[in-house]
Design an enzyme around this catalytic site. Structure first.
Site, PDB file in Angstrom:
ATOM      1  N   ALA A  78       5.101  13.624   3.014  1.00 26.08           N
ATOM      2  CA  ALA A  78       3.712  13.431   3.453  1.00 26.08           C
ATOM      3  C   ALA A  78       3.646  12.181   4.320  1.00 26.08           C
ATOM      4  O   ALA A  78       3.459  11.074   3.833  1.00 26.08           O
ATOM      5  CB  ALA A  78       2.768  13.296   2.250  1.00 26.08           C
ATOM      6  N   PRO A 109       7.944  11.095   0.987  1.00 30.95           N
ATOM      7  CA  PRO A 109       9.020  11.760   1.735  1.00 30.95           C
ATOM      8  C   PRO A 109       8.530  13.004   2.475  1.00 30.95           C
ATOM      9  O   PRO A 109       8.965  13.276   3.582  1.00 30.95           O
ATOM     10  CB  PRO A 109      10.038  12.131   0.641  1.00 30.95           C
ATOM     11  CG  PRO A 109       9.825  11.097  -0.419  1.00 30.95           C
ATOM     12  CD  PRO A 109       8.360  10.785  -0.403  1.00 30.95           C
ATOM     13  N   GLU A 132       1.896   3.262  10.557  1.00 29.74           N
ATOM     14  CA  GLU A 132       0.423   3.260  10.456  1.00 29.74           C
ATOM     15  C   GLU A 132      -0.222   4.237  11.442  1.00 29.74           C
ATOM     16  O   GLU A 132      -1.183   3.910  12.126  1.00 29.74           O
ATOM     17  CB  GLU A 132      -0.134   1.840  10.616  1.00 29.74           C
ATOM     18  CG  GLU A 132       0.299   0.969   9.429  1.00 29.74           C
ATOM     19  CD  GLU A 132      -0.476  -0.325   9.314  1.00 29.74           C
ATOM     20  OE1 GLU A 132      -1.705  -0.289   9.507  1.00 29.74           O
ATOM     21  OE2 GLU A 132       0.136  -1.354   9.014  1.00 29.74           O
ATOM     22  N   ARG A 188      18.229 -17.005  36.506  1.00 29.51           N
ATOM     23  CA  ARG A 188      19.402 -16.204  36.854  1.00 29.51           C
ATOM     24  C   ARG A 188      19.500 -16.007  38.369  1.00 29.51           C
ATOM     25  O   ARG A 188      18.548 -15.529  38.995  1.00 29.51           O
ATOM     26  CB  ARG A 188      19.281 -14.846  36.159  1.00 29.51           C
ATOM     27  CG  ARG A 188      20.252 -13.798  36.627  1.00 29.51           C
ATOM     28  CD  ARG A 188      21.588 -13.951  35.992  1.00 29.51           C
ATOM     29  NE  ARG A 188      22.464 -12.819  36.276  1.00 29.51           N
ATOM     30  CZ  ARG A 188      23.771 -12.834  36.027  1.00 29.51           C
ATOM     31  NH1 ARG A 188      24.339 -13.907  35.510  1.00 29.51           N
ATOM     32  NH2 ARG A 188      24.503 -11.785  36.286  1.00 29.51           N
ATOM     33  N   PHE A 232       0.855  -1.179   0.000  1.00 29.71           N
ATOM     34  CA  PHE A 232       0.000   0.000   0.000  1.00 29.71           C
ATOM     35  C   PHE A 232       0.890   1.227   0.000  1.00 29.71           C
ATOM     36  O   PHE A 232       1.568   1.525   0.986  1.00 29.71           O
ATOM     37  CB  PHE A 232      -0.892  -0.052   1.248  1.00 29.71           C
ATOM     38  CG  PHE A 232      -1.984   0.977   1.283  1.00 29.71           C
ATOM     39  CD1 PHE A 232      -2.974   0.984   0.310  1.00 29.71           C
ATOM     40  CD2 PHE A 232      -2.047   1.911   2.301  1.00 29.71           C
ATOM     41  CE1 PHE A 232      -4.006   1.926   0.351  1.00 29.71           C
ATOM     42  CE2 PHE A 232      -3.073   2.851   2.348  1.00 29.71           C
ATOM     43  CZ  PHE A 232      -4.057   2.859   1.377  1.00 29.71           C
ATOM     44  N   GLN A 239      16.177  -4.508  31.020  1.00 32.05           N
ATOM     45  CA  GLN A 239      16.712  -4.170  32.342  1.00 32.05           C
ATOM     46  C   GLN A 239      16.918  -5.442  33.178  1.00 32.05           C
ATOM     47  O   GLN A 239      17.943  -5.604  33.846  1.00 32.05           O
ATOM     48  CB  GLN A 239      15.734  -3.219  33.058  1.00 32.05           C
ATOM     49  CG  GLN A 239      16.295  -2.581  34.314  1.00 32.05           C
ATOM     50  CD  GLN A 239      17.390  -1.570  34.005  1.00 32.05           C
ATOM     51  OE1 GLN A 239      17.477  -1.055  32.883  1.00 32.05           O
ATOM     52  NE2 GLN A 239      18.244  -1.305  34.966  1.00 32.05           N
ATOM     53  N   GLU A 259       1.113   9.845  18.392  1.00 35.59           N
ATOM     54  CA  GLU A 259       0.514  11.184  18.457  1.00 35.59           C
ATOM     55  C   GLU A 259      -0.730  11.259  17.574  1.00 35.59           C
ATOM     56  O   GLU A 259      -1.751  11.836  17.966  1.00 35.59           O
ATOM     57  CB  GLU A 259       1.551  12.235  18.021  1.00 35.59           C
ATOM     58  CG  GLU A 259       2.709  12.420  18.999  1.00 35.59           C
ATOM     59  CD  GLU A 259       3.721  11.268  19.018  1.00 35.59           C
ATOM     60  OE1 GLU A 259       3.730  10.459  18.062  1.00 35.59           O
ATOM     61  OE2 GLU A 259       4.487  11.169  19.986  1.00 35.59           O
TER      62      GLU A 259
END
Lengths: 262, 381
Positions: free
Chosen positions: B126, B124, B362, B267, B119, B335, B366
């Protein structure tokens, strides 16, 4: 040809929890899988059916949730599945289980071969297959690795023995109990096959469907009564004496004496 | 979940563990897109999961599709990306907006994995501002003549990439805005160049291309749906795509969590497994909670879609939440692995990198927040 494959849903863990009161395995909350030996047997049935044609019916006795294992069998390639489920079957030992399976096999009618896994990974008894053959009064072959030849009247199997292999021939109908081979890679059903399984028949039969109400069903029909189930005590770590034999022998004697064994 | 969905989950899990897990690290290291593995995924029915069987698909619902993507992502983000983009962005627009001829021409080949489709949306200049597309298509003598370029297009430049749905400006509307349409452009069409983008930080085993169109001509009938419907098609396609990206976040978080739990139980430091230090146990507990919440949110969004209800808000929420949950989970997981977590020898390092696309692709986190805040009425004053 008509093939029947007997399967069992088993807990997917080697650390099964045991109900201290009843002495039975706690299945709730433990993910379940198709018994790997049965899966091998089903794959062998599918392989044979590709050559001979025919129909594969999968048979299982268990609680309603065992339907999931049967749905998987249908996705892998079985044509039809029947779940034997009824409160009356609860608490069955291997004899009552094979009795119940035998009634279902008789109800199904004509069949050529019954495929079983050698044993289930939960109970590890390896008794249900041979007992089922006895109940049906048909020949049985155990420790079978593969079917080499099959025609309308007979089957030739390769079976494992302590020292190697035997090639055994039997008339039909017969029951085969399969071991698994290290090279065996279980078939992973594709999404299409999973969807295809939806349209195949999955029936549930209870005691009313099987008849013979006074037969050896469930806990009452089980000659084995479980008194207690317990985990074997953990063995302590072994001692390895890494010395040349002449030194090691003395050290071993010294050790056995210190432990009061000799 | 239905019995079929449970079997589907276990099938895809078995497949991912036996076929993908052994090669995932190598493909990541070499940055190689594996045609062989893609074809195996196609044989499993992973392309065209929601497409009806008549076109070669599997005819399952969206929840099933997301469960499949989740299970792939639990093992490897790159292969999950190939499948998620292949279905949501590649197959989706052709199936939903294509006419019968276009569906019959492309879907069977896409569903069996012979080819992949892509798709072409982002340019670049937009990205989040998708309406700023500058790629144009002009109708001339019964052909669309396309000029422009696209960037970051998944599944567009591999050796089995067969067709791209390209979003183009086809004119100006009466209200002065751009008329946006989608046109099918087969790979290999003269004037259409697809260049593989390399040196990626994440999804290194997936295919990402940069596309160039120079007087590229395709027949007029390659228009997908109606002229001017492209913007709406793009918004709908992204709504669907967000569910699959959310599934990638969920699956990736699940995989990272399982690795962290296994590792910390093994561990030992100060004479005891590090999972038994409360500071670590609480980290793992928080991961488990967030993953469970993420799964509930995503599955709800899928069910809304499967029931034909509006799901756009929940899709944005699921995409935002699942991708950010994976971020928090991989961060804590590395971590917990300590120094080993920084080494490529440990798979968690790959998960740490692969996660980052999920809050960007996608629709960035924000943009999801813009979508959600609009849907909840922040601006309706």
């Amino acid at each position: 040809m008509n093939f029947i494959v007997c399967v069992k849903q088993v807990p997917d863990t080697t650390e099964v929890e045991v109900d201290r009161e009843s002495g039975t395995i706690i299945r709730e909350g433990v993910p379940s899988i198709l018994n790997p030996f049965d899966e091998f047997a089903l794959n062998e049935a599918i392989r044979v059916k590709e050559k001979t044609g025919g129909r594969i019916t999968v048979l299982s006795m268990g609680p309603p949730q065992a339907q999931e294992a049967l749905r998987k069998c249908l996705a892998i390639g079985a044509d039809e599945a029947i779940l034997l489920t009824d409160q009356a079957f609860a608490g069955s030992d291997t004899w009552a289980t094979s009795f119940t399976l035998a009634r279902a096999v008789e109800k199904l009618g004509k069949y050529d071969l019954i495929f079983c896994g050698q044993q289930a990974t939960d109970g590890d008894t390896a008794q249900v297959g041979p007992e089922l053959a006895r109940q049906l009064n048909i020949p049985q072959m155990t420790y079978v690795e593969s079917i080499e030849e099959i025609d309308d009247g007979s089957v030739i199997c390769k079976k494992e023995t302590d020292g190697g292999y035997q090639r055994v021939k039997s008339g039909l109908p017969a029951l085969l109990a399969f071991i698994s081979t290290p090279a065996f890679e279980p078939k992973i059903p594709s999404i299409m096959e999973v969807m295809g399984a939806k349209s195949k028949t999955l029936s549930q039969w209870g005691i009313d469907d099987l008849g013979d109400e006074d037969g050896d069903y469930g806990l009452d029909g089980s000659p084995t009564q479980v008194i207690r189930v317990y985990s074997p005590p953990q063995r302590g770590e072994g001692v390895i004496i890494e010395e040349p034999p002449e030194v090691a022998v003395d050290k071993l004697i010294e050790y056995l004496e210190s432990e009061g064994i000799i | 979940m239905t019995e079929e969905q449970k079997i589907l989950r276990s099938s895809i899990r078995d497949f991912a563990e036996s076929e993908i897990a052994p090669v995932a690290a190598d493909l990541d290291e070499s940055g190689e897109f594996s045609v062989e593995l893609t074809r195996k995924m196609a044989d499993m029915g992973l392309f065209g999961i929601v497409v009806p069987e008549d076109y070669g698909g599997s005819g399952m619902d969206y929840l099933s599709y997301c469960i499949a993507v989740e299970e792939l992502a639990r093992i490897d983000g790159s292969q999950a990306a190939t499948v998620a983009a292949g279905n949501s962005l590649g197959i989706g627009p052709i199936y939903y907006y294509g006419n019968e001829q276009q569906r019959e021409e492309w879907l069977p080949r896409l569903c069996c994995g012979e080819i992949l489709s892509s798709f072409g949306l982002t340019e670049p200049d937009a990205g989040s501002d998708a309406g700023a597309s500058r790629t144009t298509a002009k109708l001339k003598d019964g052909k669309w003549v396309i000029n422009g370029s696209k960037i970051f297009i998944t599944n567009s430049s591999s050796e089995i990439s067969g067709v791209c749905t390209v979003q183009v400006v086809t004119g100006m509307r009466d209200d002065g805005r751009k008329e946006i349409s989608c046109i099918l452009v087969p790979n290999g069409t003269p004037g259409f160049t697809a260049e593989k983008m390399t040196d990626k930080m994440m999804w290194r085993g997936s295919d990402t291309g940069e596309l160039y169109f120079e007087d590229c001509q395709v027949p007029e009938e390659n228009l997908l749906g109606g002229r001017g419907e492209g913007f709406h098609q793009m918004l709908e396609t992204l709504d669907n795509g967000r569910l699959a990206i959310a599934a990638m976040g969920l699956g990736g978080a699940q995989g990272a969590f399982e690795m962290a739990l296994d590792y910390t139980r093994e561990r030992e430091q100060f004479g005891q497994p590090i999972s038994t230090f409360q500071v670590n146990a609480f980290k793992l507990a928080d991961m488990a909670v967030e993953i469970e919440a993420a799964r509930a949110l995503l599955y709800k969004a899928c069910r809304l879609r499967d029931q034909g209800e509006s799901f756009s808000k929940q899709a944005a929420m699921a995409k935002l939440y699942c991708s950010e949950v994976m971020g928090r989970v991989v961060d804590q997981a590395v971590q917990l692995f300590g120094g080993y977590g920084l080494m490529k020898e440990y798979q968690i390092e790959r998960f740490y990198r692969d996660y980052k696309l999920l809050t960007i692709g996608e629709g960035t986190s924000e943009v999801q927040r813009i979508v959600i805040s609009r849907k909840i009425g922040c601006y309706d004053v």
